[in-house]
Design an enzyme around this catalytic site. Structure first.
Site, mmCIF file in Angstrom:
data_model
loop_
_atom_site.group_PDB
_atom_site.id
_atom_site.type_symbol
_atom_site.label_atom_id
_atom_site.label_comp_id
_atom_site.label_asym_id
_atom_site.label_seq_id
_atom_site.Cartn_x
_atom_site.Cartn_y
_atom_site.Cartn_z
ATOM 1 N N SER A 175 0.860 -1.191 0.000
ATOM 2 C CA SER A 175 0.000 0.000 0.000
ATOM 3 C C SER A 175 0.888 1.230 0.000
ATOM 4 C CB SER A 175 -0.886 -0.001 1.252
ATOM 5 O OG SER A 175 -1.636 1.203 1.355
ATOM 6 N N TYR A 234 -1.413 -0.837 10.561
ATOM 7 C CA TYR A 234 -1.586 -1.199 9.150
ATOM 8 C C TYR A 234 -0.398 -0.709 8.332
ATOM 9 C CZ TYR A 234 -3.485 -1.057 4.391
ATOM 10 O OH TYR A 234 -3.675 -1.211 3.030
#
Length: 264
Positions: A143, A157
């Site tokens: 990401s 995350y």
């Protein structure tokens, strides 16, 4: 023209929904034998039936990538069905929000267990098959959050997605003698069910910050993965491909205010 991937076997973990489903749809449309994984049997079966309409052969295996026993069973079932594996897309991931001040040990363990441990276990399980095929491809879904950006509530995350890139670099060195490449795709904000849960205000703010003035589609991540899986990408390894419409480019939230659409 790129060398076709039709007839090759592609595993997409977390391929029952979201970005993973988009990746699976692109490979199925290219004629690959696609196996998707998820933890919900009903969702997995419905996704496989839907994806099969795109072409190729699509099946599913219910598995939890955070479990070594499950990833080993996954590899065994894929090999029993197709006789080998050419591409492993380690895509399975979660992104629940938790502020650092109140984040629990369980929150951290779950995030790292699925996003990082799950990717490593998946690659490990398929190593013999990837070595045997002679042109193995490992494609990680990281990401922009973590490697490039941060967002409140997602410190665990972001840490997990940055960790995937550390894994990628050393794995690429170890697997290069076997002609296996290991690369990562770093999506920006992509239209998925999970993203929509953040509400219209969040989505509008994200669109306003993206130079392309739109959110990405899951299939656009799939097309990036398809390129990395081709024979023509055989000399590309340990690279991070950002697919975000330019989201990481503006220096500040006000930077896009100075770019009027009629000036383009």
């Amino acid at each position: 023209m790129f060398t076709p991937v039709d007839g090759r076997t592609v595993v997409v973990t977390g391929g029952t929904r979201g970005i993973g489903k988009g990746i699976a749809r692109v490979f199925a449309g290219a004629g690959a034998n696609v196996v998707i994984t998820g933890r919900d049997a009903a969702v997995a079966e419905a996704a496989a039936d839907e994806l099969a309409k795109a072409g190729g052969t699509v099946s599913y295996v219910v598995a939890d990538v955070a479990s070594a026993a499950d990833t080993s069973r996954l590899a065994d079932e894929v090999l029993a069905r197709h006789g080998g594996v050419d591409v492993v897309c380690a895509n399975a991931g979660i992104f629940p929000s938790a502020p650092l001040a109140t984040m629990t040990e369980a929150d951290i363990d779950e995030m790292l267990g699925i996003n990082v441990k799950g990717a490593i276990l998946t690659v490990q399980a398929f190593l013999p098959a990837l070595k045997a095929c002679g042109h193995g491809r490992v494609i990680l879904t990281s990401s922009i959050t973590g490697p490039y950006t941060g967002y409140p509530g997602w410190s665990h995350y972001g840490a997990s997605k940055a960790a995937m890139l550390g894994f990628m670099r050393t794995a690429a060195i170890e697997l290069a003698p076997h002609r296996i490449t290991v690369n990562a795709i770093l999506p920006g904000n992509i239209v998925t069910g999970g993203l929509s849960e953040h509400g219209d205000d969040y989505l509008s703010a994200m669109v306003a910050a993206i130079p392309m003035r739109r959110l990405g589609e899951a299939e656009e991540i799939g097309h990036a993965a398809l390129f990395l899986a081709t024979d023509e990408a055989a000399y590309i390894t340990a690279q991070s491909l950002v697919v975000d419409g330019g989201q990481v480019l503006p220096e500040s939230p006000t930077a896009m205010d100075d770019v009027a659409m009629d000036d383009v």
